[in-house]
Design a protein around this motif. Structure first.
Motif, PDB file in Angstrom:
ATOM      1  N   GLY A  99       0.940  -1.252  -0.166  1.00  0.00           N
ATOM      2  CA  GLY A  99      -0.041   0.063   0.067  1.00  0.00           C
ATOM      3  C   GLY A  99       0.818   1.183  -0.003  1.00  0.00           C
ATOM      4  O   GLY A  99       0.944   2.300   0.800  1.00  0.00           O
ATOM      5  N   ASP A 150       0.772  -1.538  -4.769  1.00  0.00           N
ATOM      6  CA  ASP A 150      -0.366  -0.991  -4.382  1.00  0.00           C
ATOM      7  C   ASP A 150      -1.667  -1.673  -5.285  1.00  0.00           C
ATOM      8  O   ASP A 150      -1.312  -1.918  -6.299  1.00  0.00           O
ATOM      9  CB  ASP A 150      -0.518   0.396  -4.465  1.00  0.00           C
ATOM     10  CG  ASP A 150      -1.273   1.293  -3.728  1.00  0.00           C
ATOM     11  OD1 ASP A 150      -0.907   2.069  -2.591  1.00  0.00           O
ATOM     12  OD2 ASP A 150      -2.440   1.339  -3.815  1.00  0.00           O
ATOM     13  N   ILE A 151      -2.664  -1.340  -4.588  1.00  0.00           N
ATOM     14  CA  ILE A 151      -3.910  -1.828  -5.538  1.00  0.00           C
ATOM     15  C   ILE A 151      -4.486  -0.700  -6.445  1.00  0.00           C
ATOM     16  O   ILE A 151      -5.075  -1.213  -7.317  1.00  0.00           O
ATOM     17  CB  ILE A 151      -5.386  -2.236  -4.256  1.00  0.00           C
ATOM     18  CG1 ILE A 151      -6.180  -3.330  -5.169  1.00  0.00           C
ATOM     19  CG2 ILE A 151      -5.950  -0.933  -3.797  1.00  0.00           C
ATOM     20  CD1 ILE A 151      -7.150  -3.947  -4.075  1.00  0.00           C
ATOM     21  N   SER A 185      -0.742  -4.861  -7.209  1.00  0.00           N
ATOM     22  CA  SER A 185      -0.927  -6.014  -6.417  1.00  0.00           C
ATOM     23  C   SER A 185      -2.114  -5.725  -5.206  1.00  0.00           C
ATOM     24  O   SER A 185      -2.144  -4.698  -4.659  1.00  0.00           O
ATOM     25  CB  SER A 185       0.217  -6.510  -5.889  1.00  0.00           C
ATOM     26  OG  SER A 185      -0.136  -7.722  -5.049  1.00  0.00           O
ATOM     27  N   ASP A 186      -2.890  -6.840  -5.097  1.00  0.00           N
ATOM     28  CA  ASP A 186      -3.910  -6.633  -4.034  1.00  0.00           C
ATOM     29  C   ASP A 186      -3.188  -7.312  -3.053  1.00  0.00           C
ATOM     30  O   ASP A 186      -3.195  -8.854  -3.274  1.00  0.00           O
ATOM     31  CB  ASP A 186      -5.219  -7.314  -4.397  1.00  0.00           C
ATOM     32  CG  ASP A 186      -6.169  -7.449  -3.332  1.00  0.00           C
ATOM     33  OD1 ASP A 186      -5.869  -7.224  -2.137  1.00  0.00           O
ATOM     34  OD2 ASP A 186      -7.480  -8.024  -3.566  1.00  0.00           O
ATOM     35  N   LEU A 187      -2.664  -6.769  -2.078  1.00  0.00           N
ATOM     36  CA  LEU A 187      -1.793  -7.129  -0.775  1.00  0.00           C
ATOM     37  C   LEU A 187      -0.749  -8.152  -1.528  1.00  0.00           C
ATOM     38  O   LEU A 187      -0.114  -7.587  -2.281  1.00  0.00           O
ATOM     39  CB  LEU A 187      -2.720  -7.825   0.236  1.00  0.00           C
ATOM     40  CG  LEU A 187      -3.731  -7.211   0.838  1.00  0.00           C
ATOM     41  CD1 LEU A 187      -4.418  -7.858   1.856  1.00  0.00           C
ATOM     42  CD2 LEU A 187      -3.042  -5.704   1.360  1.00  0.00           C
ATOM     43  N   ASN A 220       1.438   0.720   5.974  1.00  0.00           N
ATOM     44  CA  ASN A 220       0.557   1.809   6.485  1.00  0.00           C
ATOM     45  C   ASN A 220      -0.584   1.552   5.847  1.00  0.00           C
ATOM     46  O   ASN A 220      -0.971   2.005   4.888  1.00  0.00           O
ATOM     47  CB  ASN A 220       1.153   3.020   6.399  1.00  0.00           C
ATOM     48  CG  ASN A 220       0.043   4.106   6.807  1.00  0.00           C
ATOM     49  OD1 ASN A 220      -1.006   3.759   7.678  1.00  0.00           O
ATOM     50  ND2 ASN A 220       0.259   5.317   6.486  1.00  0.00           N
ATOM     51  N   ALA A 235      -7.592   4.430   0.326  1.00  0.00           N
ATOM     52  CA  ALA A 235      -6.420   4.793   1.196  1.00  0.00           C
ATOM     53  C   ALA A 235      -6.870   4.843   2.802  1.00  0.00           C
ATOM     54  O   ALA A 235      -5.980   4.732   3.751  1.00  0.00           O
ATOM     55  CB  ALA A 235      -5.666   5.820   0.701  1.00  0.00           C
TER      56      ALA A 235
HETATM   57  C1  LIG Z   1      -3.001   4.558   4.241  1.00  0.00           C
HETATM   58  S1  LIG Z   1      -2.402   4.642   2.652  1.00  0.00           S
HETATM   59  C2  LIG Z   1      -0.774   4.542   2.926  1.00  0.00           C
HETATM   60  C3  LIG Z   1       0.076   5.203   1.704  1.00  0.00           C
HETATM   61  C4  LIG Z   1       1.602   5.369   2.111  1.00  0.00           C
HETATM   62  N1  LIG Z   1       2.131   4.295   2.157  1.00  0.00           N
HETATM   63  C5  LIG Z   1       1.636   6.422   3.458  1.00  0.00           C
HETATM   64  O1  LIG Z   1       1.993   5.806   4.302  1.00  0.00           O
HETATM   65  O2  LIG Z   1       1.410   7.502   3.250  1.00  0.00           O
HETATM   66  C6  LIG Z   1      -2.911   3.090   2.156  1.00  0.00           C
HETATM   67  C7  LIG Z   1      -2.594   2.629   0.636  1.00  0.00           C
HETATM   68  O3  LIG Z   1      -2.820   1.165   0.483  1.00  0.00           O
HETATM   69  C8  LIG Z   1      -3.539   0.902  -0.771  1.00  0.00           C
HETATM   70  N2  LIG Z   1      -4.134  -0.390  -0.631  1.00  0.00           N
HETATM   71  C9  LIG Z   1      -5.505  -0.264   0.078  1.00  0.00           C
HETATM   72  N3  LIG Z   1      -5.882  -1.566   0.008  1.00  0.00           N
HETATM   73  C10 LIG Z   1      -4.870  -2.251  -0.637  1.00  0.00           C
HETATM   74  C11 LIG Z   1      -4.886  -3.729  -1.010  1.00  0.00           C
HETATM   75  N4  LIG Z   1      -5.766  -4.695  -0.846  1.00  0.00           N
HETATM   76  N5  LIG Z   1      -3.482  -4.211  -1.563  1.00  0.00           N
HETATM   77  C12 LIG Z   1      -2.487  -3.199  -1.988  1.00  0.00           C
HETATM   78  N6  LIG Z   1      -2.580  -1.786  -1.633  1.00  0.00           N
HETATM   79  C13 LIG Z   1      -3.901  -1.319  -1.082  1.00  0.00           C
HETATM   80  C14 LIG Z   1      -4.265   2.143  -0.917  1.00  0.00           C
HETATM   81  O4  LIG Z   1      -4.630   2.552  -2.409  1.00  0.00           O
HETATM   82  C15 LIG Z   1      -3.286   3.332  -0.448  1.00  0.00           C
HETATM   83  O5  LIG Z   1      -2.207   3.682  -1.310  1.00  0.00           O
END
Ligand SMILES: C[S@@+](CC[C@H](N)C(=O)[O-])C[C@H]1O[C@@H](n2cnc3c(N)ncnc32)[C@H](O)[C@@H]1O
Length: 265
Positions: free
Chosen positions: A114, A137-138, A162-164, A179, A201
């Motif tokens: 993410g 990131d998704i 990627s989704d997780l 995060n 996010a």
């Molecule tokens: C809270 S933000 C954090 C962004 C950055 N890492 C930061 O700390 O500022 C969460 C991020 O996770 C991504 N995200 C949400 N669900 C996800 C998933 N299932 N797989 C991958 N990324 C995901 C969102 O698109 C977002 O960019």
């Protein structure tokens, strides 16, 4: 109108709109219009401001659009990251993840789940150039911003949509950081966050615990034998997340639970 004339008017309007640091933000908006830094604004009060451009910016801020989206950047760990509404605005609390990660002596392969603006992955790569840093990131739009930041800041990162862990079959990492979205949809939030930052996010099901639960069920397959996982958490989630990962809770500078660290050994 000169900067010296505009700043007090803008400050009063921002204060009226409920902005916490109205004078500072007025100065930053003026510096954005003039394409100069804030010091220049403070030392050149006689400079003429393009009033139309300044008016547009102040109206955006009055309508609670976050300052970082208006300026187009936010500082994180001493570096400037480009942001737009497709990414979360990096928060100072998240620097705690960086500090914890940098305590690890010999981490070689690192994964940021993410990544958003890329602030965690890029910072770690720049602080530890010999680390092999991956980021997923998704959101394709977020990945685009992260890639641009990596290029601008000169960090070589392997990005995956990627989704997780879905796009990481067979990969193993010594350190996984995330995060993730961790706010329950029912939680109260400032208008400037709820209406402007991306919902993907911010929000997760199960009172914000859903992504932690998914990570807890799968992360062992992607961590090396003595691997570490470092997670940012919401301030009420410490006990629940520490239990999921058998981890330790760390507090932020305000004394709130903010991070869970767990090791596989
Ligand atoms: C809270 S933000 C954090 C962004 C950055 N890492 C930061 O700390 O500022 C969460 C991020 O996770 C991504 N995200 C949400 N669900 C996800 C998933 N299932 N797989 C991958 N990324 C995901 C969102 O698109 C977002 O960019």
């Amino acid at each position: 109108m000169t900067v010296a004339e505009w700043i007090p008017i803008a400050t009063a309007r921002l204060e009226q709109a409920g902005i916490a640091s109205p004078r500072l933000e007025a100065q930053l908006l003026a510096s954005h219009v003039l394409l100069v830094d804030r010091t220049y604004i403070l030392t050149h009060p006689e400079v003429e401001l393009n009033e139309l451009a300044a008016e547009t910016l102040i109206q955006r801020r009055e309508s609670q659009e976050p300052l970082a989206y208006i300026l187009g950047f936010r500082e994180f760990y001493g570096r400037r990251f480009r942001v737009d509404p497709s990414v979360l605005i990096p928060r100072q609390e998240t620097e705690l993840l960086i500090e914890e990660a940098l305590k690890l002596p010999e981490t070689l392969r690192v994964l940021d789940i993410g990544t958003g603006s890329g602030c965690i992955a890029i910072t770690l790569k720049l602080e530890r150039p010999d680390w092999d840093v991956w980021a997923v990131d998704i959101s394709g739009a977020a990945l685009q911003v992260a890639r641009e930041n990596a290029e601008t800041l000169g960090a070589e990162i392997t990005f995956r949509h990627s989704d997780l862990f879905s796009g990481l079959e067979g990969e193993k990492f010594d350190l996984i950081l995330s995060n993730p979205p961790y706010i329950g949809v029912e939680e109260p939030l400032p208008e400037e966050v709820r209406n402007h930052e991306p919902a993907t996010a911010l929000f997760a099901d199960n009172h914000g615990l859903d992504i932690y639960q998914q990570l807890a069920a799968t992360h062992r397959d992607y961590l090396t034998e003595e691997g570490t996982i470092i997670l940012e958490i919401g301030q009420t989630q410490g006990a629940a997340v520490a239990q999921l990962f058998n981890g330790q809770i760390l507090k932020d500078l305000s004394g709130n639970d903010r991070v869970v660290v767990a090791c596989l050994i």
